[in-house]
Design a protein around this motif. Structure first.
Motif, mmCIF file in Angstrom:
data_model
loop_
_atom_site.group_PDB
_atom_site.id
_atom_site.type_symbol
_atom_site.label_atom_id
_atom_site.label_comp_id
_atom_site.label_asym_id
_atom_site.label_seq_id
_atom_site.Cartn_x
_atom_site.Cartn_y
_atom_site.Cartn_z
ATOM 1 N N GLN A 239 24.625 18.038 -3.253
ATOM 2 C CA GLN A 239 24.013 19.011 -4.156
ATOM 3 C C GLN A 239 24.260 20.451 -3.692
ATOM 4 O O GLN A 239 24.216 21.383 -4.496
ATOM 5 C CB GLN A 239 22.501 18.765 -4.264
ATOM 6 C CG GLN A 239 22.145 17.544 -5.091
ATOM 7 C CD GLN A 239 20.661 17.226 -5.052
ATOM 8 O OE1 GLN A 239 19.959 17.572 -4.095
ATOM 9 N NE2 GLN A 239 20.166 16.561 -6.077
ATOM 10 N N LEU A 240 24.524 20.615 -2.406
ATOM 11 C CA LEU A 240 24.789 21.943 -1.853
ATOM 12 C C LEU A 240 26.275 22.293 -1.861
ATOM 13 O O LEU A 240 26.668 23.343 -1.338
ATOM 14 C CB LEU A 240 24.240 22.029 -0.417
ATOM 15 C CG LEU A 240 22.724 21.840 -0.285
ATOM 16 C CD1 LEU A 240 22.328 21.764 1.184
ATOM 17 C CD2 LEU A 240 21.981 22.972 -0.981
ATOM 18 N N GLY A 241 27.097 21.418 -2.405
ATOM 19 C CA GLY A 241 28.525 21.681 -2.524
ATOM 20 C C GLY A 241 29.356 20.670 -1.758
ATOM 21 O O GLY A 241 28.901 20.099 -0.751
ATOM 22 N N GLU A 242 30.577 20.420 -2.250
ATOM 23 C CA GLU A 242 31.467 19.446 -1.606
ATOM 24 C C GLU A 242 31.823 19.848 -0.184
ATOM 25 O O GLU A 242 31.882 19.000 0.706
ATOM 26 C CB GLU A 242 32.749 19.287 -2.431
ATOM 27 C CG GLU A 242 32.585 18.405 -3.643
ATOM 28 C CD GLU A 242 33.920 18.051 -4.282
ATOM 29 O OE1 GLU A 242 34.958 18.151 -3.592
ATOM 30 O OE2 GLU A 242 33.922 17.665 -5.467
ATOM 31 N N ALA A 243 32.065 21.144 0.028
ATOM 32 C CA ALA A 243 32.456 21.632 1.366
ATOM 33 C C ALA A 243 31.341 21.370 2.370
ATOM 34 O O ALA A 243 31.595 20.901 3.486
ATOM 35 C CB ALA A 243 32.783 23.121 1.304
ATOM 36 N N TYR A 244 30.097 21.655 1.960
ATOM 37 C CA TYR A 244 28.949 21.430 2.849
ATOM 38 C C TYR A 244 28.800 19.938 3.152
ATOM 39 O O TYR A 244 28.584 19.553 4.309
ATOM 40 C CB TYR A 244 27.676 21.964 2.196
ATOM 41 C CG TYR A 244 26.432 21.742 3.020
ATOM 42 C CD1 TYR A 244 26.095 22.603 4.054
ATOM 43 C CD2 TYR A 244 25.594 20.654 2.767
ATOM 44 C CE1 TYR A 244 24.952 22.391 4.821
ATOM 45 C CE2 TYR A 244 24.448 20.431 3.516
ATOM 46 C CZ TYR A 244 24.128 21.309 4.537
ATOM 47 O OH TYR A 244 23.000 21.095 5.296
#
Length: 355
Positions: A239-244
């Motif tokens: 939910q905080l982004g694919e990279a994270y």
């Protein structure tokens, strides 16, 4: 001076945490109370009126007048469990799709996934019935899952080329229309008896389900939900982004495949047994996140299941009783209550984008 600031800060943090957990507790309590109230209301609603004492006697001891026992135990109870389990499954499926696409407007009905499952079940049902072969629950689930995966494949292919969610939703609606058109074409050349069976199912309804059906879809749904719950931490990171999520050690490729499979199994199971049901997968996750004021999967997943159960029980009660003895399709009622929530979401997001 720093120590004083820290000491002053601690009570504020503790107070905030207490308010937060109190809200979570009250939210789940409200959902459980609504579920219990609607459960008994549904049990006591119908052409035959029963007292609370008779219902408790039948449920706890399986004793009572033969007609009342048959109505409660063989007709109403399986239908209520179907609305609870399948409604909860559809809501969780919607939450998974919203997480996958990163947008609250995504859902199995809007993206055409339910329509794909409906098409495949229709083809299998008509094909087997014309040969005089009975359609088992397992075959219907597999057919619905296959149709859901085909539709999901088209949606994923489009999502790689289209960045705007509005365009993706339009493509999903178009896929739904194409599947519905093919289904209508198939029905045109089917036998009259098969059309009746298919028509009743395609309208969407929790009626006509027996205890064998309840056992099968409950097993499929709860095993799938167990896997979904194990994905709570990866979902939270995603939910905080694919990279994270990647930095947190989440295997993105495996995770995305898992989300697709789990959401497709849940929506396919609902379509196989109750037919296509609209807007539950979009509206309920949004309402639950607004109630909890958080998107934490470990809280939202069980709350979505309870919320979907409450929503479908309420809609099924209306479908059965408002124009009794005529029964409305469950999908029509869920659209009446779910569509305004979707419209509100879209307007609210548009306003936030303009600010």
């Amino acid at each position: 001076m720093r120590e004083t600031e820290n000491e002053k800060g601690k009570p504020h943090k503790t107070s905030y945490e207490k308010k937060k957990y109190f809200r979570y507790g009250m939210s789940f309590l409200i959902l459980f109370l609504l579920l219990a109230a609607l459960f008994f209301w549904n049990l006591n609603s119908g052409s035959v009126s029963l007292t609370s004492g008779e219902i408790f006697q039948i449920l706890l001891r399986k004793r009572g007048e033969e007609t009342a026992l048959h109505i409660v135990w063989d007709i109403r109870f399986p239908r209520i469990l179907a609305a609870m389990v399948l409604g909860g499954a559809l809501s969780v499926s919607g939450f998974l799709l919203q997480t996958f696409f990163g947008n609250p407007i995504a859902g199995p009905f809007v993206l055409g996934i339910s329509s794909g499952a409906k098409l495949m079940v229709s083809l299998v049902m008509i094909g087997l019935l014309q040969k005089g072969i009975a359609v088992s629950s397992g075959i219907m689930i597999l057919a619905a899952f296959g149709g859901a995966m085909i539709s999901m494949g088209f949606v994923l292919a489009v999502s790689n080329r289209v960045r705007q969610m509005s365009m993706l939703v339009i493509c999903g609606v178009m896929i739904g229309y194409i599947c519905s058109a093919i289904t209508d074409f198939v029905i045109t050349f089917a036998d009259d008896s098969n059309i009746v069976n298919l028509h009743n199912w395609s309208l969407g309804s929790f009626s006509g389900l027996n205890w064998e059906n309840v056992q099968i879809f409950s097993l499929v749904v709860f095993v799938t939900l167990l896997f979904v719950f194990f994905l709570s931490k990866p979902i939270s990171a995603y939910q905080l982004g694919e990279a994270y999520a990647q930095n947190m050690g989440v295997n993105i490729r495996f995770f995305r495949v898992a989300l697709i499979l789990l959401s497709s199994i849940l929506s396919a199971c609902v379509t196989a047994f109750a037919g296509p049901i609209s807007f539950v997968g979009i509206a309920v996750p949004h309402l639950i996140k607004s109630l909890l004021r958080t998107a934490k999967p470990i809280l939202v997943i069980p709350a979505c299941f309870l919320g979907g159960a409450v929503f479908c029980l309420f809609c099924d009660l209306i479908a059965r009783t408002v124009f009794a003895p005529t029964e409305l399709s469950i999908s029509s009622v869920t659209a009446v209550f779910g569509a305004p929530v979707v419209i509100y979401m879209m307007v609210h997001r548009q306003r936030k984008g303009l600010q």
